[in-house]
Every structure is written in C-alpha cells, then in structure tokens.
Design a protein around this motif. Structure first.
Motif, PDB file in Angstrom:
ATOM      1  N   LEU A 231       0.813  -1.227   0.000  1.00 56.28           N
ATOM      2  CA  LEU A 231       0.000   0.000   0.000  1.00 56.28           C
ATOM      3  C   LEU A 231       0.843   1.272   0.000  1.00 56.28           C
ATOM      4  O   LEU A 231       0.289   2.371  -0.048  1.00 56.28           O
ATOM      5  CB  LEU A 231      -0.913   0.019   1.243  1.00 56.28           C
ATOM      6  CG  LEU A 231      -1.902  -1.150   1.369  1.00 56.28           C
ATOM      7  CD1 LEU A 231      -2.481  -1.194   2.780  1.00 56.28           C
ATOM      8  CD2 LEU A 231      -3.023  -1.013   0.342  1.00 56.28           C
ATOM      9  N   ILE A 234       0.196   4.325  -2.468  1.00 60.49           N
ATOM     10  CA  ILE A 234      -1.148   4.900  -2.624  1.00 60.49           C
ATOM     11  C   ILE A 234      -1.224   6.184  -1.804  1.00 60.49           C
ATOM     12  O   ILE A 234      -0.937   6.168  -0.606  1.00 60.49           O
ATOM     13  CB  ILE A 234      -2.237   3.912  -2.175  1.00 60.49           C
ATOM     14  CG1 ILE A 234      -2.154   2.630  -3.006  1.00 60.49           C
ATOM     15  CG2 ILE A 234      -3.625   4.531  -2.313  1.00 60.49           C
ATOM     16  CD1 ILE A 234      -3.060   1.530  -2.535  1.00 60.49           C
ATOM     17  N   VAL A 237      -3.100   6.714   1.947  1.00 56.95           N
ATOM     18  CA  VAL A 237      -3.108   5.386   2.581  1.00 56.95           C
ATOM     19  C   VAL A 237      -1.698   4.982   2.991  1.00 56.95           C
ATOM     20  O   VAL A 237      -1.436   4.633   4.158  1.00 56.95           O
ATOM     21  CB  VAL A 237      -3.715   4.323   1.635  1.00 56.95           C
ATOM     22  CG1 VAL A 237      -3.642   2.933   2.266  1.00 56.95           C
ATOM     23  CG2 VAL A 237      -5.155   4.680   1.289  1.00 56.95           C
ATOM     24  N   LEU A 312      -6.777   4.071  -4.937  1.00 58.32           N
ATOM     25  CA  LEU A 312      -7.070   2.921  -4.074  1.00 58.32           C
ATOM     26  C   LEU A 312      -7.985   1.934  -4.787  1.00 58.32           C
ATOM     27  O   LEU A 312      -7.753   0.719  -4.757  1.00 58.32           O
ATOM     28  CB  LEU A 312      -7.704   3.398  -2.764  1.00 58.32           C
ATOM     29  CG  LEU A 312      -8.083   2.304  -1.771  1.00 58.32           C
ATOM     30  CD1 LEU A 312      -6.870   1.473  -1.372  1.00 58.32           C
ATOM     31  CD2 LEU A 312      -8.735   2.917  -0.533  1.00 58.32           C
TER      32      LEU A 312
END
Length: 398
Positions: A231, A234, A237, A312
């Motif tokens: 992640l 992103i 995030v 996302l």
C-alpha cells in the motif's frame, strides 16, 4: 412531532415536518419523526436481516471475521450520522438511507449482481438500486394495509438517486435507466430524477465510500491477499500506514492495521466535512430545494481524497478483487446464480409454492423478474444450499 419539536436543523437540511409524505396516508407518530419511522421500518424488515449473510467481496462461509453487508451498513450509518450531526442535518434520514442502501443486493456481492444482470439481459438487466426500490415498495410484505415499507418520499428518493441525478445534464447514471425506476417515477411518485437528492442522501453515499474503501483494505490485509508494504505508493493510505509504523515501531500487524484504518476513516470524514462546508458556504443554500436544484453535488471530498479514492480503487481492483482466491469464489458464485436462474426459468414449479404462484401463466419477462426477485432476496449460504438441493442428486430437499 411530539418529542422531536426541540430539534433545530440547518435551513437546508431535510426538515421532517416538510416531508412530502408517504404514498399510503398514515397518521403521524406522536413519539417519532417520519424519518425515525423510516429507519425503524428498515431495521425491522426481512431484507435488512438477510444482509447478515450477504457479502460484498468475500463469500460468507469463507470466514466469519470479514464484513457482511449488515455490518457494512451499520458502519456506513455510523459515519453518516457523525457527519450529519456536525453539519446540523437530519441524522435519521441519513441513517435510514445508509441502512437501506444495500437492501437490493443479491447474494455473493458484485459477482452475484453481474451474474444476475447477465442472466436478465434479455429482460432489461439487473440493477441493485432498482432492486432496493422494489424491496421497499413491493417485496417486503409485512403490513396489513400495504405492500412494501411505505417510506417517506425523501427516503425513497434517496435510495434511488443517492449517487446523483439519473436524468438530464447532471446525470450520474451511465447505463439506461432501469424500467422499474421509470415506472415508479411516472406512475407512483415523481422522484425528481433530473435533480440532486438531499444533502443527507449525498452524505450517506459518500459515507458508503469511506466505509467500504477502508474496510476492504482491512479485510484484504487480514485475509493475506495483500501486504501492508503493497500500500506504500497509494496517496494518503501509504502515508498513514507509514506514520503509524513510525510512531509505534514494535506494534503487531493486527493493531497497526486497525490504527491505520481508524485514522484513514477519521481523515476522510474530516475531509468530507471541510469540503462540504466550503461548498455550502459557496452556494449559500436557503432550503433543501436549493440543495436539490444545485448544478453540482454539495457533499464532496477534496481533490486530495478523490485522488486517493481513484488510486485505491484501481489498486484494489487489480490486487484484491482479481486475486485468484477471489476469482475462484466469484466464479463459483456466478455459476450458482446462473444455474439457479436458468433452472427456475425453465421449471418455475421448482420455486417455493408462494413464488411459483407469482409466475403461473405469466409471460417470460414477468417470470424472469419473479425469479430475479427470489434469487436477489436469498443469502449466500441459502443460495449454496439451494443449488445443492437442486443439482446434487443425492442432496435432501428438506
């Protein structure tokens, strides 16, 4: 209004006393506003209870710690109430819409919906918003005086067009409008399809985005379909997970995930509040009609969160929703739905008696809609059991 007289909303909120009312006239409650009654009827409906055994991404029997549509709906309602409380809006209307927004979803999440849409292609297709309308206006059969839940105009309108106008220059609906929405709008209640819905409905829709984006991250990490490190690129995030790991270097992954998801939800809620307040200030609405007639949505995320949302969704689509384990579940789910639809269309007398009676002597189009109503109403586990009863020659038909 009784005990609700003391509540004062912002002038552009949906005022319960100004509701356009219900299709079937009923005396008002002395203890609850009209939108509190909407909320209560939704919670007591059979369709709402069945959400406990319906899923969005992960099939229900695969693990009991994943979200179901019921837990998701409760989380959406909690976020929507928080936002509406801060903005001095009608919390009960937003809560009603949050709790009702998934009532029309068939079993097996998006896979089930795609399979039903494909099976129903010769008969106008399947749309979960249109199905939610059918649930609350026809398919719930509990009350002595009417079919459906007899919800207020504001609640039905919000269910149908919470994502924006369905007709006209501002339409957010890419596909042809489902016939059941057209028929209801033309013959029962004019839902003002060219204009935006109430601010409460807009907030319920964005609360849905907040909930499912973050909870899909949570569920995917706990299912080990992705790793926290995946992640990192992103926007928002990755930064949030990094900040938690830096602040708590010895934290275990389970707590890290929860803390990061908690912060992400808080960040997105605060962003929604700030951007919506800016838009309210800019538009200076004097009533809910000004909200409806505005040329753009009044509730919104900032560009920063919208970019996060886009990236996302793209990441989750590629890495989670197309993961081979999910593909295997969705393949099975599509097969179950298609098999059930094909068999019931060919042999409607295999439907439960009360459903078969609805098809007897009817056209194939009406039979298809009855079969779709039946399949859309059942849960993941019941669909699997039904498939076993019908296709496994040794299974008992109990």
């Amino acid at each position: 209004m009784g005990m609700n007289d003391s509540i004062t909303f912002a002038p552009y909120a949906s005022q319960p006393e100004d509701s356009r009312g219900r299709y079937y006239k009923e005396p008002e409650s002395t203890t609850r506003s009209c939108h509190q009654r909407d909320r209560d009827r939704i919670i007591h409906s059979a369709a709402f209870r069945r959400l406990q055994y319906k899923t969005q991404v992960f099939v229900n029997h695969e693990g009991d710690f994943f979200r179901t549509r019921l837990t998701h709906s409760l989380e959406v309602a909690q976020i929507a109430r928080t936002v509406c409380r801060y903005l001095n809006l009608n919390q009960e209307l937003a809560e009603s819409l949050a709790l009702a927004h998934d009532l029309g979803h068939p079993p097996f999440g998006h896979a089930g919906e795609e399979a039903l849409d494909e099976a129903l292609a010769p008969y106008g297709g399947f749309d979960h918003n249109a199905q939610s309308l059918r649930v609350v206006t026809e398919l719930e059969q509990r009350y002595a005086d009417f079919d459906g839940l007899n919800l207020t105009w504001e609640c039905i309108e919000g269910v149908v067009k919470h994502n924006g106008p369905l007709r006209g220059p501002n339409s957010t609906h890419a596909k042809p409008l489902p016939q059941s929405i057209i028929d209801y709008n033309d013959n029962v209640m004019d839902l003002d399809l060219e204009n935006y819905s109430s601010l409460e409905a807009q907030i319920a829709a964005l609360s849905d985005d907040i909930a499912y984006n973050n909870h899909d991250i949570d569920d995917a990490l706990r299912a080990r379909l992705i790793r926290i490190d995946d992640l990192k690129d992103i926007p928002v995030v990755g930064e949030t997970f990094h900040a938690v790991a830096k602040q708590y270097p010895d934290i275990d992954d389970s707590r890290l995930i929860y803390e990061a998801v908690r912060r992400l939800i808080g960040d997105m809620v605060n962003d929604l509040l700030q951007e919506t307040q800016l838009r309210i200030k800019d538009a200076a609405p004097k009533s809910v009609l000004d909200i409806r007639n505005s040329g753009r949505a009044t509730a919104s995320f900032s560009e920063r969160i919208q970019e996060c949302d886009r990236e996302l969704k793209a990441f989750m689509f590629e890495n989670v929703y197309r993961h081979y384990k999910i593909n295997r579940m969705t393949s099975k789910a599509r097969r179950v739905v298609k098999d059930l639809f094909t068999l019931f269309m060919a042999e409607p007398n295999c439907l439960a008696t009360e459903w078969y009676k609805l098809t007897d002597g009817k056209s194939s189009e009406l039979t298809a809609r009855v079969v779709a109503d039946y399949i859309a109403g059942i849960t993941d586990r019941y669909a699997l059991d039904e498939h076993s009863r019908l296709f496994d020659v040794q299974a008992r038909n109990s």
